[in-house]
Design a protein around this motif. Structure first.
Motif, PDB file in Angstrom:
ATOM      1  N   GLY A 219       0.809  -1.203   0.000  1.00  0.00           N
ATOM      2  CA  GLY A 219       0.000   0.000   0.000  1.00  0.00           C
ATOM      3  C   GLY A 219       0.845   1.257   0.000  1.00  0.00           C
ATOM      4  O   GLY A 219       2.071   1.205  -0.108  1.00  0.00           O
ATOM      5  N   PRO A 220       0.201   2.415   0.127  1.00  0.00           N
ATOM      6  CA  PRO A 220       0.930   3.685   0.120  1.00  0.00           C
ATOM      7  C   PRO A 220       1.912   3.775   1.288  1.00  0.00           C
ATOM      8  O   PRO A 220       1.666   3.218   2.364  1.00  0.00           O
ATOM      9  CB  PRO A 220      -0.179   4.738   0.262  1.00  0.00           C
ATOM     10  N   VAL A 221       3.006   4.487   1.079  1.00  0.00           N
ATOM     11  CA  VAL A 221       3.971   4.733   2.150  1.00  0.00           C
ATOM     12  C   VAL A 221       3.352   5.709   3.142  1.00  0.00           C
ATOM     13  O   VAL A 221       2.820   6.756   2.755  1.00  0.00           O
ATOM     14  CB  VAL A 221       5.294   5.304   1.587  1.00  0.00           C
ATOM     15  N   ALA A 222       3.399   5.379   4.408  1.00  0.00           N
ATOM     16  CA  ALA A 222       2.754   6.199   5.441  1.00  0.00           C
ATOM     17  C   ALA A 222       3.422   7.573   5.575  1.00  0.00           C
ATOM     18  O   ALA A 222       4.580   7.760   5.203  1.00  0.00           O
ATOM     19  CB  ALA A 222       2.809   5.475   6.783  1.00  0.00           C
ATOM     20  N   ILE A 223       2.663   8.541   6.095  1.00  0.00           N
ATOM     21  CA  ILE A 223       3.235   9.847   6.418  1.00  0.00           C
ATOM     22  C   ILE A 223       3.540   9.950   7.910  1.00  0.00           C
ATOM     23  O   ILE A 223       3.997  10.980   8.387  1.00  0.00           O
ATOM     24  CB  ILE A 223       2.319  11.015   5.989  1.00  0.00           C
ATOM     25  N   GLY A 224       3.279   8.880   8.644  1.00  0.00           N
ATOM     26  CA  GLY A 224       3.736   8.815  10.021  1.00  0.00           C
ATOM     27  C   GLY A 224       2.796   9.366  11.060  1.00  0.00           C
ATOM     28  O   GLY A 224       1.597   9.504  10.837  1.00  0.00           O
ATOM     29  N   LYS A 225       3.384   9.674  12.204  1.00  0.00           N
ATOM     30  CA  LYS A 225       2.620  10.164  13.346  1.00  0.00           C
ATOM     31  C   LYS A 225       2.878  11.646  13.569  1.00  0.00           C
ATOM     32  O   LYS A 225       3.823  12.221  13.020  1.00  0.00           O
ATOM     33  CB  LYS A 225       3.007   9.379  14.602  1.00  0.00           C
ATOM     34  N   ALA A 226       2.052  12.246  14.412  1.00  0.00           N
ATOM     35  CA  ALA A 226       2.191  13.672  14.705  1.00  0.00           C
ATOM     36  C   ALA A 226       3.518  13.962  15.395  1.00  0.00           C
ATOM     37  O   ALA A 226       3.975  13.194  16.244  1.00  0.00           O
ATOM     38  CB  ALA A 226       1.037  14.133  15.591  1.00  0.00           C
ATOM     39  N   ILE A 227       4.136  15.075  15.031  1.00  0.00           N
ATOM     40  CA  ILE A 227       5.352  15.508  15.715  1.00  0.00           C
ATOM     41  C   ILE A 227       4.981  16.033  17.100  1.00  0.00           C
ATOM     42  O   ILE A 227       3.797  16.267  17.382  1.00  0.00           O
ATOM     43  CB  ILE A 227       6.085  16.596  14.898  1.00  0.00           C
ATOM     44  N   PRO A 228       5.942  16.188  18.022  1.00  0.00           N
ATOM     45  CA  PRO A 228       5.629  16.632  19.382  1.00  0.00           C
ATOM     46  C   PRO A 228       4.797  17.916  19.413  1.00  0.00           C
ATOM     47  O   PRO A 228       5.002  18.827  18.602  1.00  0.00           O
ATOM     48  CB  PRO A 228       7.012  16.855  19.995  1.00  0.00           C
ATOM     49  N   ASN A 229       3.857  17.959  20.345  1.00  0.00           N
ATOM     50  CA  ASN A 229       2.981  19.116  20.571  1.00  0.00           C
ATOM     51  C   ASN A 229       2.096  19.443  19.371  1.00  0.00           C
ATOM     52  O   ASN A 229       1.713  20.596  19.160  1.00  0.00           O
ATOM     53  CB  ASN A 229       3.802  20.355  20.973  1.00  0.00           C
ATOM     54  N   THR A 230       1.797  18.423  18.593  1.00  0.00           N
ATOM     55  CA  THR A 230       0.917  18.593  17.432  1.00  0.00           C
ATOM     56  C   THR A 230      -0.158  17.518  17.479  1.00  0.00           C
ATOM     57  O   THR A 230       0.108  16.379  17.861  1.00  0.00           O
ATOM     58  CB  THR A 230       1.715  18.468  16.113  1.00  0.00           C
ATOM     59  N   GLN A 231      -1.361  17.894  17.106  1.00  0.00           N
ATOM     60  CA  GLN A 231      -2.473  16.944  17.078  1.00  0.00           C
ATOM     61  C   GLN A 231      -2.973  16.803  15.648  1.00  0.00           C
ATOM     62  O   GLN A 231      -3.138  17.792  14.933  1.00  0.00           O
ATOM     63  CB  GLN A 231      -3.620  17.427  17.966  1.00  0.00           C
ATOM     64  N   ILE A 232      -3.171  15.553  15.235  1.00  0.00           N
ATOM     65  CA  ILE A 232      -3.692  15.269  13.905  1.00  0.00           C
ATOM     66  C   ILE A 232      -5.164  14.888  14.020  1.00  0.00           C
ATOM     67  O   ILE A 232      -5.524  14.037  14.830  1.00  0.00           O
ATOM     68  CB  ILE A 232      -2.916  14.118  13.232  1.00  0.00           C
ATOM     69  N   VAL A 233      -6.004  15.535  13.227  1.00  0.00           N
ATOM     70  CA  VAL A 233      -7.430  15.210  13.205  1.00  0.00           C
ATOM     71  C   VAL A 233      -7.772  14.700  11.808  1.00  0.00           C
ATOM     72  O   VAL A 233      -7.527  15.381  10.809  1.00  0.00           O
ATOM     73  CB  VAL A 233      -8.293  16.444  13.545  1.00  0.00           C
ATOM     74  N   LEU A 234      -8.312  13.484  11.732  1.00  0.00           N
ATOM     75  CA  LEU A 234      -8.728  12.912  10.455  1.00  0.00           C
ATOM     76  C   LEU A 234     -10.229  13.106  10.277  1.00  0.00           C
ATOM     77  O   LEU A 234     -11.005  12.891  11.208  1.00  0.00           O
ATOM     78  CB  LEU A 234      -8.398  11.420  10.410  1.00  0.00           C
ATOM     79  N   VAL A 235     -10.612  13.515   9.065  1.00  0.00           N
ATOM     80  CA  VAL A 235     -12.030  13.752   8.786  1.00  0.00           C
ATOM     81  C   VAL A 235     -12.455  12.932   7.573  1.00  0.00           C
ATOM     82  O   VAL A 235     -11.623  12.529   6.746  1.00  0.00           O
ATOM     83  CB  VAL A 235     -12.316  15.248   8.534  1.00  0.00           C
ATOM     84  N   ASP A 236     -13.760  12.698   7.477  1.00  0.00           N
ATOM     85  CA  ASP A 236     -14.280  11.956   6.329  1.00  0.00           C
ATOM     86  C   ASP A 236     -14.590  12.921   5.192  1.00  0.00           C
ATOM     87  O   ASP A 236     -14.261  14.112   5.249  1.00  0.00           O
ATOM     88  CB  ASP A 236     -15.490  11.115   6.725  1.00  0.00           C
ATOM     89  N   GLU A 237     -15.258  12.410   4.138  1.00  0.00           N
ATOM     90  CA  GLU A 237     -15.519  13.257   2.973  1.00  0.00           C
ATOM     91  C   GLU A 237     -16.460  14.417   3.282  1.00  0.00           C
ATOM     92  O   GLU A 237     -16.533  15.380   2.524  1.00  0.00           O
ATOM     93  CB  GLU A 237     -16.112  12.407   1.829  1.00  0.00           C
ATOM     94  N   SER A 238     -17.186  14.331   4.408  1.00  0.00           N
ATOM     95  CA  SER A 238     -18.068  15.436   4.817  1.00  0.00           C
ATOM     96  C   SER A 238     -17.405  16.336   5.856  1.00  0.00           C
ATOM     97  O   SER A 238     -18.063  17.152   6.494  1.00  0.00           O
ATOM     98  CB  SER A 238     -19.374  14.855   5.380  1.00  0.00           C
ATOM     99  N   LEU A 239     -16.096  16.141   6.042  1.00  0.00           N
ATOM    100  CA  LEU A 239     -15.293  16.937   6.984  1.00  0.00           C
ATOM    101  C   LEU A 239     -15.704  16.721   8.418  1.00  0.00           C
ATOM    102  O   LEU A 239     -15.548  17.603   9.274  1.00  0.00           O
ATOM    103  CB  LEU A 239     -15.339  18.429   6.628  1.00  0.00           C
ATOM    104  N   ARG A 240     -16.215  15.525   8.721  1.00  0.00           N
ATOM    105  CA  ARG A 240     -16.540  15.160  10.098  1.00  0.00           C
ATOM    106  C   ARG A 240     -15.418  14.312  10.669  1.00  0.00           C
ATOM    107  O   ARG A 240     -14.907  13.410   9.976  1.00  0.00           O
ATOM    108  CB  ARG A 240     -17.848  14.382  10.138  1.00  0.00           C
ATOM    109  N   PRO A 241     -14.997  14.562  11.911  1.00  0.00           N
ATOM    110  CA  PRO A 241     -13.939  13.752  12.512  1.00  0.00           C
ATOM    111  C   PRO A 241     -14.294  12.279  12.531  1.00  0.00           C
ATOM    112  O   PRO A 241     -15.441  11.918  12.833  1.00  0.00           O
ATOM    113  CB  PRO A 241     -13.821  14.319  13.943  1.00  0.00           C
ATOM    114  N   VAL A 242     -13.340  11.432  12.179  1.00  0.00           N
ATOM    115  CA  VAL A 242     -13.584   9.995  12.179  1.00  0.00           C
ATOM    116  C   VAL A 242     -13.165   9.428  13.535  1.00  0.00           C
ATOM    117  O   VAL A 242     -12.385  10.042  14.255  1.00  0.00           O
ATOM    118  CB  VAL A 242     -12.800   9.301  11.057  1.00  0.00           C
ATOM    119  N   PRO A 243     -13.682   8.255  13.902  1.00  0.00           N
ATOM    120  CA  PRO A 243     -13.306   7.657  15.197  1.00  0.00           C
ATOM    121  C   PRO A 243     -11.812   7.320  15.245  1.00  0.00           C
ATOM    122  O   PRO A 243     -11.162   7.138  14.208  1.00  0.00           O
ATOM    123  CB  PRO A 243     -14.145   6.374  15.257  1.00  0.00           C
ATOM    124  N   THR A 244     -11.268   7.224  16.452  1.00  0.00           N
ATOM    125  CA  THR A 244      -9.875   6.851  16.619  1.00  0.00           C
ATOM    126  C   THR A 244      -9.562   5.513  15.976  1.00  0.00           C
ATOM    127  O   THR A 244      -8.538   5.326  15.362  1.00  0.00           O
ATOM    128  CB  THR A 244      -9.530   6.826  18.123  1.00  0.00           C
TER     129      THR A 244
END
Length: 244
Positions: A219-244
């Motif tokens: 599959g695609p090469v990952a972009i990894g995890k958030a750097i320190p003191n940064t939060q990543i929020v993933l959203v769906d096609e309707s821009l709603r946060p997806v579950p963890t």
């Protein structure tokens, strides 16, 4: 200049600018003993605050129309400090391939100098001569560099691996990193760490990083995890946060 509306422009006589109404200060002609220059210095704040602007950098984003991104002093400080945590090995000699018109140059500049490393500036358009680029890496004993995957793919495919042997860490960013690039990298430079970074200009250069392993899952090469003191929020096609 019209969009940013600065109070002054610090420049040099050699830089060609269009006719502007903004006062121009020529750094190659200024004399610190001149009363006018001393008055100008006194008019500026003596100590910038973390929230004050450090620079404005223009990026087209996805619109094609350049937009000014305002970056505070706090932002590059955080961005640089995060590099100290993500990359365990201090920078020895960093080859800066990015123009200062691109925010990826901020990574090399401050990361290197704040660790007491050596910053090597590449000749203009050296990426158009891969052999010359590889010879520069050897001559300057470059240990770290950052470039787009396209350039790195061309480099390792067209030059002798021995010319790149001083590299300890290579970072690719700005485009998707492919499985084929990872395979080429470890075939030619198995002792060199490869990282894939991601981040929009608005997040000050980067926000995620991934140390690419030699044996990748499909599959695609990952972009990894958030750097320190940064939060990543993933959203769906309707821009709603997806579950963890």
């Amino acid at each position: 200049l019209k969009d940013a509306n600065p109070a002054d422009v610090l420049t040099e006589r050699s830089v060609e600018l269009p006719a502007v109404s903004v006062p121009l200060l020529y750094v190659d002609e200024l004399c610190i003993d001149e009363p006018s220059f001393r008055e100008q210095l006194l008019s500026w704040e003596e100590c910038p605050q973390p929230e004050d602007l450090a620079y404005i950098i223009y990026t087209s984003g996805s619109t094609g129309r350049p937009n000014g991104v305002m970056v505070s002093h706090r932002n590059p400080v955080h961005s640089t400090q995060a590099r100290f945590s993500v990359y365990a090995e201090p920078v020895g000699r960093f080859l800066l391939l990015s123009s200062i018109a691109f925010d990826s140059s901020v990574a090399g500049l401050f990361w290197t100098l704040c660790q007491g490393g050596t910053l090597v500036l590449s000749p203009q358009r050296i990426e158009q001569d891969l052999q010359q680029l590889a010879e520069l890496i050897t001559k300057e004993r470059i240990t770290h560099t950052l470039c787009v995957p396209t350039l790195y793919t061309l480099l390792i495919a067209n030059v002798e691996a021995s010319l790149l042997a001083t590299l300890r860490t290579v970072i690719v960013a700005g485009e998707a990193c492919s499985q084929s690039l990872v395979k080429q990298h470890f075939e030619n430079l198995p002792q060199t760490q490869l990282y894939n970074e991601y981040g929009p200009t608005e997040a000050t250069v980067w926000c995620t990083a991934y140390q690419v392993p030699e044996k990748l899952p499909s599959g695609p090469v990952a972009i990894g995890k958030a750097i320190p003191n940064t939060q990543i929020v993933l959203v769906d096609e309707s821009l709603r946060p997806v579950p963890t």
